[in-house]
Design an enzyme around this catalytic site. Structure first.
Site, PDB file in Angstrom:
ATOM      1  N   GLU A   1      -2.065 -26.515 -23.434  1.00  0.00           N
ATOM      2  CA  GLU A   1      -3.139 -27.269 -22.758  1.00  0.00           C
ATOM      3  C   GLU A   1      -2.830 -28.768 -22.716  1.00  0.00           C
ATOM      4  O   GLU A   1      -3.714 -29.614 -22.842  1.00  0.00           O
ATOM      5  CB  GLU A   1      -4.510 -26.942 -23.357  1.00  0.00           C
ATOM      6  CG  GLU A   1      -4.869 -25.495 -23.050  1.00  0.00           C
ATOM      7  CD  GLU A   1      -6.311 -25.138 -23.210  1.00  0.00           C
ATOM      8  OE1 GLU A   1      -7.166 -26.012 -23.031  1.00  0.00           O
ATOM      9  OE2 GLU A   1      -6.576 -23.958 -23.514  1.00  0.00           O
TER      10      GLU A   1
HETATM   11  N1  CAA Z   1     -10.240 -34.903 -13.191  1.00  0.00           N
HETATM   12  C1  CAA Z   1     -10.272 -34.961 -11.827  1.00  0.00           C
HETATM   13  N2  CAA Z   1      -9.216 -35.387 -11.086  1.00  0.00           N
HETATM   14  C2  CAA Z   1      -8.123 -35.781 -11.747  1.00  0.00           C
HETATM   15  C3  CAA Z   1      -8.022 -35.764 -13.162  1.00  0.00           C
HETATM   16  C4  CAA Z   1      -9.153 -35.319 -13.876  1.00  0.00           C
HETATM   17  N3  CAA Z   1      -9.139 -35.282 -15.221  1.00  0.00           N
HETATM   18  N4  CAA Z   1      -6.802 -36.207 -13.544  1.00  0.00           N
HETATM   19  C5  CAA Z   1      -6.149 -36.506 -12.409  1.00  0.00           C
HETATM   20  N5  CAA Z   1      -6.941 -36.243 -11.324  1.00  0.00           N
HETATM   21  C6  CAA Z   1      -6.629 -36.461  -9.911  1.00  0.00           C
HETATM   22  C7  CAA Z   1      -6.301 -37.930  -9.690  1.00  0.00           C
HETATM   23  O1  CAA Z   1      -7.470 -38.675  -9.402  1.00  0.00           O
HETATM   24  C8  CAA Z   1      -5.368 -37.876  -8.499  1.00  0.00           C
HETATM   25  O2  CAA Z   1      -6.147 -37.737  -7.332  1.00  0.00           O
HETATM   26  P1  CAA Z   1      -5.710 -38.425  -5.915  1.00  0.00           P
HETATM   27  O3  CAA Z   1      -4.396 -37.818  -5.541  1.00  0.00           O
HETATM   28  O4  CAA Z   1      -6.817 -38.082  -4.997  1.00  0.00           O
HETATM   29  O5  CAA Z   1      -5.566 -39.888  -6.214  1.00  0.00           O
HETATM   30  C9  CAA Z   1      -4.620 -36.565  -8.717  1.00  0.00           C
HETATM   31  O6  CAA Z   1      -5.440 -35.759  -9.562  1.00  0.00           O
HETATM   32  C10 CAA Z   1      -3.253 -36.764  -9.353  1.00  0.00           C
HETATM   33  O7  CAA Z   1      -3.477 -37.439 -10.588  1.00  0.00           O
HETATM   34  P2  CAA Z   1      -2.306 -38.127 -11.412  1.00  0.00           P
HETATM   35  O8  CAA Z   1      -1.529 -39.023 -10.492  1.00  0.00           O
HETATM   36  O9  CAA Z   1      -2.891 -38.723 -12.645  1.00  0.00           O
HETATM   37  O10 CAA Z   1      -1.395 -36.880 -11.766  1.00  0.00           O
HETATM   38  P3  CAA Z   1      -0.008 -36.807 -12.516  1.00  0.00           P
HETATM   39  O11 CAA Z   1       0.930 -36.019 -11.701  1.00  0.00           O
HETATM   40  O12 CAA Z   1       0.424 -38.158 -12.980  1.00  0.00           O
HETATM   41  O13 CAA Z   1      -0.355 -35.858 -13.780  1.00  0.00           O
HETATM   42  C11 CAA Z   1      -1.054 -35.364 -16.033  1.00  0.00           C
HETATM   43  C12 CAA Z   1      -1.246 -36.211 -14.749  1.00  0.00           C
HETATM   44  C13 CAA Z   1      -2.162 -35.859 -16.959  1.00  0.00           C
HETATM   45  C14 CAA Z   1       0.294 -35.607 -16.691  1.00  0.00           C
HETATM   46  C15 CAA Z   1      -1.240 -33.873 -15.684  1.00  0.00           C
HETATM   47  O14 CAA Z   1      -0.161 -33.387 -14.939  1.00  0.00           O
HETATM   48  C16 CAA Z   1      -1.404 -33.014 -16.931  1.00  0.00           C
HETATM   49  O15 CAA Z   1      -2.493 -32.904 -17.489  1.00  0.00           O
HETATM   50  N6  CAA Z   1      -0.297 -32.349 -17.396  1.00  0.00           N
HETATM   51  C17 CAA Z   1      -0.377 -31.392 -18.470  1.00  0.00           C
HETATM   52  C18 CAA Z   1      -0.609 -30.017 -17.923  1.00  0.00           C
HETATM   53  C19 CAA Z   1      -1.247 -29.107 -18.919  1.00  0.00           C
HETATM   54  O16 CAA Z   1      -2.107 -29.494 -19.696  1.00  0.00           O
HETATM   55  N7  CAA Z   1      -0.872 -27.847 -18.860  1.00  0.00           N
HETATM   56  C20 CAA Z   1      -1.445 -26.871 -19.710  1.00  0.00           C
HETATM   57  C21 CAA Z   1      -1.329 -25.528 -19.088  1.00  0.00           C
HETATM   58  S1  CAA Z   1      -2.539 -24.420 -19.639  1.00  0.00           S
HETATM   59  C22 CAA Z   1      -2.037 -23.803 -21.126  1.00  0.00           C
HETATM   60  O17 CAA Z   1      -1.238 -24.347 -21.829  1.00  0.00           O
HETATM   61  C23 CAA Z   1      -2.790 -22.592 -21.445  1.00  0.00           C
HETATM   62  C24 CAA Z   1      -2.479 -21.825 -22.636  1.00  0.00           C
HETATM   63  O18 CAA Z   1      -1.445 -21.232 -22.802  1.00  0.00           O
HETATM   64  C25 CAA Z   1      -3.537 -21.664 -23.644  1.00  0.00           C
END
Ligand code: CAA
Length: 369
Positions: free
Chosen positions: A324
């Site tokens: 996550e």
């Molecule tokens: N809420 C709403 N919108 C959001 C947001 C949020 N929290 N965070 C970003 N956005 C939107 C931004 O506003 C942006 O919108 P616009 O294009 O309209 O401007 C868009 O999304 C892109 O945002 P970023 O430029 O910030 O995106 P990024 O590519 O830099 O990525 C990141 C940001 C935080 C690194 C994200 O990719 C991330 O959270 N990565 C980790 C992924 C993750 O947690 N994976 C877990 C998988 S599930 C798992 O692990 C399950 C399991 O096994 C139990």
């Protein structure tokens, strides 16, 4: 385990009442995950992943999607999983390559997902795929896929370090065709936002899993230390051990309160909860790793062996720092939020001369003014 959770009405505590759930929100979810994880981290995530999988529907689904899927999850009749990560798209969740082509009232999905917790055991999957490759901000759509959909197969089960009782698998989509009304929210291009909003709500759940693991390991070590005799006394009477316990318990309690604060703020509908959710996740999971490692240390040679469950707590804790969103990603989320919040602190700028302006007393002295 699932039967017990159903029996006690816990399966859908976070799901709104109108869709058959307990209506309790994220705090209730966290309380249940914490308590399960105190006994077993694997079972904790088995439960928590149903929240992760269902949040995209709760937050972004159409009314029809909510009515169709949420009651089944709330009753425990069906489990749901979350398909975001891929071999090449872990931390970079936007870098997906699975494609979803929308045409003729259908979505056709092609690609592979990696590390899907509850995969195979689940009946419903919230899957994220690229529907509009040319678009910058509306590239990705969420699609609900059901077990048995043509072209959808469960792949290899991972051989994991911890959480060994819960399946983590690959998902394969080969021309998987589902009706277009399975697109989350009924509209293309909202997938990345839905995924990010989902993670904001689900991360306190992982943090609660970490608190439960840390608490469980701490309790085990406390009981052990009072029975284990060395140098003619229980090791719990040694100040070095007592100091470890005091620090462990203090950190667990601090983590717990941060997790509850994050959960309460989400339940209260606060506008920007990303930072607090990320802080709770990174702090609680780092604490869990430290506390479970120290519990192994207190049990010494016995702790390292499988005779006692503390080594399992330690192995289970490790994944909480990774899934996550790695704790590096959580720090990125926190730092970005801090820098954005700072933009609003205009009043401070007047008292904060930039370094290349010789405005401070020292700068003026250096410049001979
Ligand atoms: N809420 C709403 N919108 C959001 C947001 C949020 N929290 N965070 C970003 N956005 C939107 C931004 O506003 C942006 O919108 P616009 O294009 O309209 O401007 C868009 O999304 C892109 O945002 P970023 O430029 O910030 O995106 P990024 O590519 O830099 O990525 C990141 C940001 C935080 C690194 C994200 O990719 C991330 O959270 N990565 C980790 C992924 C993750 O947690 N994976 C877990 C998988 S599930 C798992 O692990 C399950 C399991 O096994 C139990």
């Amino acid at each position: 385990m699932r039967d017990r959770l159903v029996e006690h009405g816990l399966m859908g505590v976070w799901i709104p009442k109108e869709f058959g759930g307990g209506g309790g929100g994220v705090l209730d979810l966290c309380l249940v995950v914490e308590e399960i994880s105190r006994a077993c981290g694997g079972m904790g995530v088995m439960f928590a992943v149903n929240a992760l999988g269902s949040f995209p529907i709760i937050l972004g689904g159409t009314d029809a999607q909510k009515r169709k899927y949420l009651p089944e999850i709330a009753s425990g009749r069906k489990l749901i999983a979350f398909g975001l990560s891929e071999r090449g798209a872990g931390s970079d969740a936007g870098g997906l390559s699975t494609r979803a082509v929308v045409a003729d009232g259908h979505v056709t999905i092609d690609g592979d997902k990696k590390w899907t917790t509850n995969g195979g055991a689940a009946d419903i999957y919230s899957v994220f795929a690229v529907s509009d490759p040319e678009s910058r901000s509306r590239r990705i759509s969420g699609v609900i896929v059901e077990k048995g959909d043509p072209g959808f197969e469960i792949g290899r089960a991972e051989d994991k370090m911890g959480i060994r009782c819960v399946p983590v698998v690959e998902l394969h989509f080969r021309g998987c065709r589902v009706p277009a009304d399975r697109i989350l929210g009924g509209e293309r291009g909202l997938g990345f936002k839905h995924a990010m909003m989902t993670l904001d709500c689900a991360r306190p759940g992982v943090a609660a899993q970490a608190v439960g693991l840390a608490q469980g390991a701490l309790e085990y070590a406390l009981v052990y230390a009072q029975g284990r005799q060395q140098f003619g006394a229980p090791i719990s009477s040694f100040q070095m051990i007592q100091q470890m316990f005091a620090d462990m318990a203090t950190k667990v309690e601090a983590a717990r309160q941060l997790v509850y604060a994050a959960a309460r703020s989400i339940d209260a509908g606060a506008s920007n909860t990303s930072k607090l959710a990320a802080q709770a996740k990174l702090f609680a999971t780092d604490v869990a790793m430290e506390v479970t490692t120290n519990a192994v240390q207190i049990l010494g040679g016995y702790g390292y062996m499988r005779d006692y469950p503390v080594e399992k707590y330690m192995r289970d804790a490790k994944i909480t720092q990774i899934y996550e969103g790695t704790n590096q990603v959580q720090r990125l989320v926190v730092a970005r939020a801090l820098l954005k919040e700072t933009l609003a602190l205009d009043h401070l700028k007047a008292y904060m001369p930039l370094p290349d302006h010789p405005n401070t007393q020292r700068d003026r002295e250096r410049a001979g003014k």
